[in-house]
Design an enzyme around this catalytic site. Structure first.
Site, PDB file in Angstrom:
ATOM      1  N   THR A  19       0.837  -1.196   0.000  1.00  0.00           N
ATOM      2  CA  THR A  19       0.000   0.000   0.000  1.00  0.00           C
ATOM      3  C   THR A  19       0.879   1.256   0.000  1.00  0.00           C
ATOM      4  OG1 THR A  19      -1.433  -1.332   1.421  1.00  0.00           O
ATOM      5  CG2 THR A  19      -2.062   0.975   1.109  1.00  0.00           C
ATOM      6  N   ALA A  20       1.752   1.377   0.985  1.00  0.00           N
ATOM      7  CA  ALA A  20       2.596   2.572   1.085  1.00  0.00           C
ATOM      8  C   ALA A  20       3.708   2.555   0.042  1.00  0.00           C
ATOM      9  CB  ALA A  20       3.194   2.668   2.490  1.00  0.00           C
ATOM     10  N   GLU A  40       9.198  -6.411  -4.513  1.00  0.00           N
ATOM     11  CA  GLU A  40       8.019  -6.978  -3.855  1.00  0.00           C
ATOM     12  C   GLU A  40       8.134  -8.507  -3.813  1.00  0.00           C
ATOM     13  OE1 GLU A  40       5.261  -6.267  -2.122  1.00  0.00           O
ATOM     14  OE2 GLU A  40       4.687  -8.384  -2.301  1.00  0.00           O
ATOM     15  N   ALA A  41       7.847  -9.044  -2.624  1.00  0.00           N
ATOM     16  CA  ALA A  41       7.962 -10.499  -2.443  1.00  0.00           C
ATOM     17  C   ALA A  41       6.926 -11.267  -3.260  1.00  0.00           C
ATOM     18  CB  ALA A  41       7.812 -10.826  -0.963  1.00  0.00           C
ATOM     19  N   ASN A  98      -7.815  -6.336   1.479  1.00  0.00           N
ATOM     20  CA  ASN A  98      -8.561  -5.797   2.623  1.00  0.00           C
ATOM     21  C   ASN A  98     -10.058  -5.746   2.314  1.00  0.00           C
ATOM     22  OD1 ASN A  98      -9.084  -3.401   1.238  1.00  0.00           O
ATOM     23  ND2 ASN A  98      -7.500  -2.230   2.281  1.00  0.00           N
ATOM     24  N   HIS A 542      -5.476  -4.209  11.718  1.00  0.00           N
ATOM     25  CA  HIS A 542      -4.934  -2.854  11.642  1.00  0.00           C
ATOM     26  C   HIS A 542      -3.626  -2.752  12.410  1.00  0.00           C
ATOM     27  CE1 HIS A 542      -9.292  -1.250  10.929  1.00  0.00           C
ATOM     28  NE2 HIS A 542      -8.777  -1.845   9.884  1.00  0.00           N
ATOM     29  N   ILE A 586      -7.793   1.880   8.643  1.00  0.00           N
ATOM     30  CA  ILE A 586      -6.599   2.735   8.574  1.00  0.00           C
ATOM     31  C   ILE A 586      -5.986   2.911   7.186  1.00  0.00           C
ATOM     32  CG2 ILE A 586      -6.069   2.210  10.978  1.00  0.00           C
ATOM     33  CD1 ILE A 586      -3.765   0.436   9.994  1.00  0.00           C
TER      34      ILE A 586
HETATM   35  C1  LIG Z   1      -7.848  -8.784   5.979  1.00  0.00           C
HETATM   36  C2  LIG Z   1      -7.643  -7.310   6.070  1.00  0.00           C
HETATM   37  C3  LIG Z   1      -8.747  -6.464   6.007  1.00  0.00           C
HETATM   38  C4  LIG Z   1      -8.570  -5.090   6.113  1.00  0.00           C
HETATM   39  N1  LIG Z   1      -9.644  -4.267   5.907  1.00  0.00           N
HETATM   40  C5  LIG Z   1      -9.459  -2.937   5.841  1.00  0.00           C
HETATM   41  C6  LIG Z   1     -10.538  -2.082   5.469  1.00  0.00           C
HETATM   42  O1  LIG Z   1     -11.638  -2.529   5.141  1.00  0.00           O
HETATM   43  N2  LIG Z   1     -10.306  -0.743   5.453  1.00  0.00           N
HETATM   44  C7  LIG Z   1      -9.097  -0.213   5.803  1.00  0.00           C
HETATM   45  O2  LIG Z   1      -8.987   1.013   5.847  1.00  0.00           O
HETATM   46  N3  LIG Z   1      -8.058  -1.003   6.142  1.00  0.00           N
HETATM   47  C8  LIG Z   1      -8.204  -2.351   6.129  1.00  0.00           C
HETATM   48  N4  LIG Z   1      -7.141  -3.164   6.399  1.00  0.00           N
HETATM   49  C9  LIG Z   1      -5.856  -2.545   6.761  1.00  0.00           C
HETATM   50  C10 LIG Z   1      -5.038  -1.974   5.600  1.00  0.00           C
HETATM   51  O3  LIG Z   1      -5.306  -2.655   4.388  1.00  0.00           O
HETATM   52  C11 LIG Z   1      -3.544  -2.074   5.963  1.00  0.00           C
HETATM   53  O4  LIG Z   1      -3.333  -1.419   7.189  1.00  0.00           O
HETATM   54  C12 LIG Z   1      -2.632  -1.432   4.920  1.00  0.00           C
HETATM   55  O5  LIG Z   1      -2.928  -1.935   3.637  1.00  0.00           O
HETATM   56  C13 LIG Z   1      -1.173  -1.704   5.285  1.00  0.00           C
HETATM   57  O6  LIG Z   1      -0.320  -1.079   4.372  1.00  0.00           O
HETATM   58  P1  LIG Z   1       1.255  -1.179   4.505  1.00  0.00           P
HETATM   59  O7  LIG Z   1       1.817  -0.409   3.390  1.00  0.00           O
HETATM   60  O8  LIG Z   1       1.645  -0.844   5.892  1.00  0.00           O
HETATM   61  O9  LIG Z   1       1.591  -2.739   4.332  1.00  0.00           O
HETATM   62  P2  LIG Z   1       1.228  -3.733   3.137  1.00  0.00           P
HETATM   63  O10 LIG Z   1       0.212  -3.135   2.243  1.00  0.00           O
HETATM   64  O11 LIG Z   1       0.889  -5.030   3.773  1.00  0.00           O
HETATM   65  O12 LIG Z   1       2.570  -3.848   2.303  1.00  0.00           O
HETATM   66  C14 LIG Z   1       3.721  -4.550   2.680  1.00  0.00           C
HETATM   67  C15 LIG Z   1       4.316  -5.184   1.433  1.00  0.00           C
HETATM   68  O13 LIG Z   1       5.649  -5.595   1.699  1.00  0.00           O
HETATM   69  C16 LIG Z   1       5.869  -6.861   1.078  1.00  0.00           C
HETATM   70  N5  LIG Z   1       6.986  -7.506   1.780  1.00  0.00           N
HETATM   71  C17 LIG Z   1       7.028  -7.928   3.055  1.00  0.00           C
HETATM   72  N6  LIG Z   1       8.236  -8.449   3.347  1.00  0.00           N
HETATM   73  C18 LIG Z   1       8.980  -8.347   2.227  1.00  0.00           C
HETATM   74  C19 LIG Z   1      10.322  -8.708   1.891  1.00  0.00           C
HETATM   75  N7  LIG Z   1      11.155  -9.275   2.768  1.00  0.00           N
HETATM   76  N8  LIG Z   1      10.764  -8.461   0.626  1.00  0.00           N
HETATM   77  C20 LIG Z   1       9.951  -7.870  -0.294  1.00  0.00           C
HETATM   78  N9  LIG Z   1       8.670  -7.521  -0.033  1.00  0.00           N
HETATM   79  C21 LIG Z   1       8.199  -7.748   1.216  1.00  0.00           C
HETATM   80  C22 LIG Z   1       4.525  -7.560   1.238  1.00  0.00           C
HETATM   81  O14 LIG Z   1       4.391  -8.653   0.367  1.00  0.00           O
HETATM   82  C23 LIG Z   1       3.560  -6.426   0.974  1.00  0.00           C
HETATM   83  O15 LIG Z   1       3.247  -6.313  -0.394  1.00  0.00           O
HETATM   84  C24 LIG Z   1      -7.274  -4.544   6.310  1.00  0.00           C
HETATM   85  C25 LIG Z   1      -6.161  -5.398   6.368  1.00  0.00           C
HETATM   86  C26 LIG Z   1      -6.334  -6.762   6.226  1.00  0.00           C
HETATM   87  C27 LIG Z   1      -5.122  -7.649   6.249  1.00  0.00           C
END
Ligand SMILES: Cc1cc2nc3c(=O)[nH]c(=O)nc-3n(C[C@H](O)[C@H](O)[C@H](O)COP(=O)(O)OP(=O)(O)OC[C@H]3O[C@@H](n4cnc5c(N)ncnc54)[C@H](O)[C@@H]3O)c2cc1C
Length: 608
Positions: A19-20, A40-41, A98, A542, A586
């Protein structure tokens, strides 16, 4: 795709195309002078129907090609149950699996980030970025007719950001009754929740494209075909980052690149001329820091990892919204998503969706409500609230806890979020995946009322279990380890009895004498409500805060420009930097924080 020259250094290397990570990659590569790499993994699954169709999301959980599928340690306050934590393992990360709910944070919540020592992170500074990521569409007339939406400020329904934010056309009598029932409790929203203040029930939006009825997420929005054409942006999928590489010859370690493992099992080093940006999410950004030698000395030494920067706060401060799910059998005429258990119904709806995007599979029909502290008697008085908090005074000593106490005491802030979820929820003691929570196993049709604590006081942790990047880190959310969380949650559960009472519009949609889950348990007093929490609390998914943005001496891992303390040219940008969990769902805050971070990185480039 043409072969990518990985030997030639990149300017920015983004670890994690979630996402970020994709926000950062998109914004930095707007400048054609810089060369950006995302690693990306997971794979790129942005044309996969299971990812794109909102109603088929359950098909993603627990499958290795989509979901990291983490499991917590047994939780003592939850009858030693373990909790599942789905995490997206594909381009777009968790935004690809999500529940698509799109809500906005409260003003007090984000202002508390600044008050904790993070200059520039107050609500007004974040607000432009909360607009920047989205194109907010006006609601269809059918939603207005059914759900009122009088609080919806059309002036805010603007923007041309990559993520589509929409109201559904598929709301039904349950949504309408939900809104009326809260209004009957004195909890009706009157202002637009996007403005930083919301108390009461309202119809939230979702990240769904209104034209295609498909999931709008980081991969389709921030890495759309136009962006993918940029010659200065390279996205490497199915590649694991094993660690960050440092030059340790100067006064502070400088991040110079990363070590990767390609899908063919080849190890390689990739150089970053300007910065490495870690966006692997709350459970994996600290994992990569620890694998790279940044973390608690004890943990690193245990795994024979040379210490580059000692910081015991890495992987600590983990926050998560606890959610208590109570399912209620519905009357025969009340809609419930449980009917999808019948393959004939499912196939008919899939056919309808495939033909024109129509029908419930292209919609999100969850409804929401925010409330101050409530219990079985309704809204708790300010005096009683103060008294409850004072009785836990000795646990509220940290700046975090004091900030949360202020939020709970504030008349403008929501202690609880309640959700109306259109299907039954089952809670096995040891779930194999998130799918086991939401796939209907009981023969009756239900809807679920969910009680969520917006500002948990408890703090968990996530740490490596091995020097091998393939080994899942150990996630211990320590739910309710501050007993005040249990006290608060149980009061919210008591309040649910007021919502499902036969006298309310919502209660009238439930089956007379019907079943409820947990079976037979009614929150007639606080002890019964706590029993319900122990049986039915899980995670809202979250997780945040494991690389918190705070002053270092207060447990910070990154500073207010998201730079990792004790290093140069290394930042973390994802939900792990949140100092305090925002209210509600979030993803909006993840997008906004990443948008703001991209501007910080661009600004800082001038002085590199
Ligand atoms: C089941 C579920 C339902 C949700 N529902 C909602 C909702 O309805 N509304 C809402 O607002 N939020 C929701 N959320 C929360 C929201 O989607 C997350 O908080 C947000 O997407 C997290 O973003 P991020 O960038 O922190 O991490 P992520 O989007 O998880 O990104 C991390 C990325 O890093 C990659 N990665 C990890 N380790 C490695 C590595 N060693 N090498 C290379 N790549 C790697 C992963 O594969 C992933 O693509 C939900 C989350 C989940 C899991």
């Amino acid at each position: 795709m043409a072969a990518v020259d990985l030997e030639k250094p990149f300017d920015y290397v983004v670890v994690g195309g979630g996402t970020a990570g994709l926000v950062i990659a998109n914004r930095l590569s707007e400048d054609s002078d810089v060369r950006v790499l995302v690693i990306e993994a997971g794979a790129d699954r942005s044309s996969d129907p299971l990812v794109l169709c909102p109603g088929l999301v359950a098909g993603l959980y627990g499958k290795d090609e989509y979901d990291w599928n983490f499991t917590s340690t047994p939780q003592p306050t939850l009858n030693n149950r373990v909790i599942n934590q789905a995490r997206g393992k594909m381009l777009g990360g968790s935004s690809a699996l999500n529940f698509l709910m799109l809500l906005y944070p409260s003003k007090g919540n984000i202002d508390a980030w600044a008050a904790l020592g993070n200059e520039g992170w107050d609500f007004d500074s974040l607000a432009p970025y909360l607009r920047k990521f989205a194109t907010v569409h006006t609601p269809p007339q059918s939603s207005k007719d059914l759900c009122g939406l009088t609080y919806h400020n059309e002036d805010l329904a603007k923007g041309d950001g990559p993520i589509h934010v929409t109201f559904s056309e598929g709301y039904n009598v349950t949504n309408q009754a939900w809104l009326k029932t809260f209004a009957g409790q004195g909890l009706e929203v009157t202002t637009d929740p996007r403005d930083g203040r919301a108390l009461g029930a309202f119809q939230n939006q979702a990240s769904i494209d209104p034209v295609t009825h498909t999931r709008s997420f980081a991969a389709t929005g921030y890495y759309n075909p136009e962006v993918a054409k940029r010659s200065n942006l390279v996205v490497l999928t199915e590649t694991l980052v094993e660690k960050i590489v440092f030059d340790t010859t100067g006064d502070e370690p400088v991040a110079t690149g990363v070590e990767i493992l390609t899908k063919d099992g080849e190890k390689k080093q990739i150089s970053a001329n300007l910065e490495v940006i870690l966006s692997a999410g709350t459970l994996q950004s600290p994992q990569i820091l620890e694998l790279s030698g940044i973390g608690s000395k004890d943990i690193l030494e245990k795994h024979n990892i040379p210490v580059i920067v000692e910081n015991p706060s890495v992987g600590e401060n983990v926050q998560d919204h606890p959610i208590v799910c109570q399912s209620f059998e519905v009357a025969d005429t009340t809609p419930s998503g449980d009917v999808l258990r019948d393959p004939n119904v499912l196939n008919a709806l899939v056919g309808m969706y495939q033909a024109s995007g129509a029908g419930p599979l292209g919609q999100s029909t969850i409804s929401v409500a925010y409330s101050p502290l409530v219990d079985g008697s309704g809204i708790v008085s300010p005096e009683a609230k103060k008294e409850l908090l004072a009785s836990h005074e000795h646990t509220l000593t940290t700046p975090d806890a004091q900030a949360i106490r202020k939020l709970v005491e504030s008349p403008d802030e929501a202690t609880f979020q309640f959700l109306l979820f259109p299907t039954q929820v089952s809670i096995p003691d040891v779930p194999k995946s998130m799918a086991e929570y939401i796939l209907p196993v009981l023969p009756e049709n239900y809807i679920t009322v969910m009680t969520i604590l917006n500002h948990p006081f408890s703090r968990g942790s996530v740490h490596i279990s091995s020097p091998d990047v393939h080994a899942a880190p150990v996630w211990d959310p320590k739910y309710n380890s501050n007993l005040l969380d249990m006290e608060l949650l149980a009061r919210g559960v008591e309040f649910v009895e007021r919502l499902v009472d036969k006298s309310t519009p919502f209660g009238k949609l439930l089956k007379d004498g019907g079943k409820r889950q947990p079976e037979g348990l009614v929150a007639t007093d606080l002890e019964k409500a706590k029993e319900i929490v122990r049986k039915r609390q899980i995670s809202v998914f979250h997780v945040s805060g494991s690389c918190a943005m705070k002053p270092r001496e207060q447990g910070g891992v990154v500073d207010a420009r998201l730079r990792v303390y004790g290093t140069k040219r290394l930042r973390v940008v994802d939900a792990s930097v949140f100092p305090l969990e925002p209210v509600g769902n979030i993803q909006s805050v993840v997008y906004a924080v990443a948008e703001k971070a991209a501007d910080l990185i661009k600004e800082d480039r001038k002085s590199l």
